[in-house]
Design an enzyme around this catalytic site. Structure first.
Site: not given
Length: 310
Positions: A157, A181, A250, A253, A276, A285
């Protein structure tokens, strides 16, 4: 009891709404637009209640709220509109609880489906190769190529790329420590080309980096490069390298994820590489087309192969 939108509501449904509207005007300070939205949604829901023969808001339970949300979805209501409907209902029930007219909020645990965001189109392999044919000796060009190689080579990311410190990179093993994240740490491998160009960057990084700066990638000022600068530089390289598609972090990725899944058919491994939490995110995705799905099925399912050349 059957009603139409023009049928007057019983006082037991209408009066609490009027008190709530006054509360919104006098105490909440909401905009007129928001007040109108709340009123429209609540009036619609009051009509549904009346149609079902319910005469008091305290008769509403979570099942009714879920039924209402499901009805909206079946009728094609936008996710944003459904979210507004549920938000207005939650606020109204909180108001009734505050007044002692209800003991619990039946809309509290019901949420609208997330609005689907269109995924960016990924680059094909030729476009990636075209983008990464950067062979300039300028330290900034070396830095930019290293950033793009690492982002595509490890599927990072933008925030992860920017937050990488020098100490997070193990060139010998081709391994990178990433903080994703939720401050979750993961270790990911990165490509041989990324190893080569990160190594080149480390050899010239000292020409730009301020003393004691831990960041792997720094700006001309010597401090950690910003998100905006990375986006701007990648877009500029896309134009300079004559890549037809607009280049963004993005998109790199996304291209990494798509190309990895197309070549490996290993959804679980790609999930781990991308960081994820849920595999459903990876499925959305990395949009596999039917050809790749069929190929994965033929290779994996024990009864997919025909016997004796049939």
């Amino acid at each position: 009891m059957t009603t139409t939108p023009n049928t007057p509501l019983p006082n037991s449904l209408q009066k609490p709404l009027e008190r709530f509207y006054e509360f919104l005007r006098s105490e909440k300070g909401l905009s007129l637009h928001t007040q109108r939205n709340y009123k429209q949604q609540l009036e619609t829901m009051a009509q549904h209640l009346a149609e079902m023969g319910l005469k008091d808001w305290s008769q509403v339970d979570a099942g009714w709220v879920r039924q209402l949300a499901g009805k909206g979805m079946r009728e094609g209501m936008k996710a944003s509109s459904l979210a507004t409907r549920l938000s207005s209902l939650r606020s109204f029930f909180d108001f009734l609880i505050l007044r002692g007219e209800m003991s619990a909020n039946p809309a509290k645990g019901v949420s609208a489906p997330r609005k689907k965001r269109p995924l960016p189109k990924n680059l094909d392999v030729d476009e990636v190769n075209q983008l990464l044919e950067v062979n300039e000796d300028d330290p900034l060009a070396i830095r930019d190529r290293a950033m793009m190689e690492l982002m595509y080579g490890a599927g990072l990311r933008l925030a992860e790329l920017v937050s990488v410190d020098v100490r997070d990179v193990q060139l010998r093993s081709g391994e990178l420590r990433v903080i994703g994240k939720g401050d979750k740490e993961r270790k990911v491998p990165f490509s041989g080309m990324a190893t080569e160009w990160v190594g080149k960057w480390l050899r010239v990084r000292g020409d730009l980096a301020a003393p004691g700066e831990p960041a792997l990638f720094v700006s001309k000022l010597g401090t950690r490069i910003s998100h905006r600068s990375v986006q701007k530089r990648m877009a500029e390289w896309g134009q300079k390298q004559s890549v037809a598609s607009h280049i963004s972090p993005h998109k790199l990725r996304h291209s990494f994820a798509t190309h990895m899944l197309e070549s490996s058919n290993n959804l679980r491994a790609v999930q781990e590489l991308l960081g994820h939490e849920n595999i459903s995110t990876t499925q959305i995705y990395t949009h596999l087309d039917f050809q790749h799905l069929a190929q994965a099925y033929d290779q994996a399912h024990p009864r997919a192969r025909k016997k004796n050349g049939e």
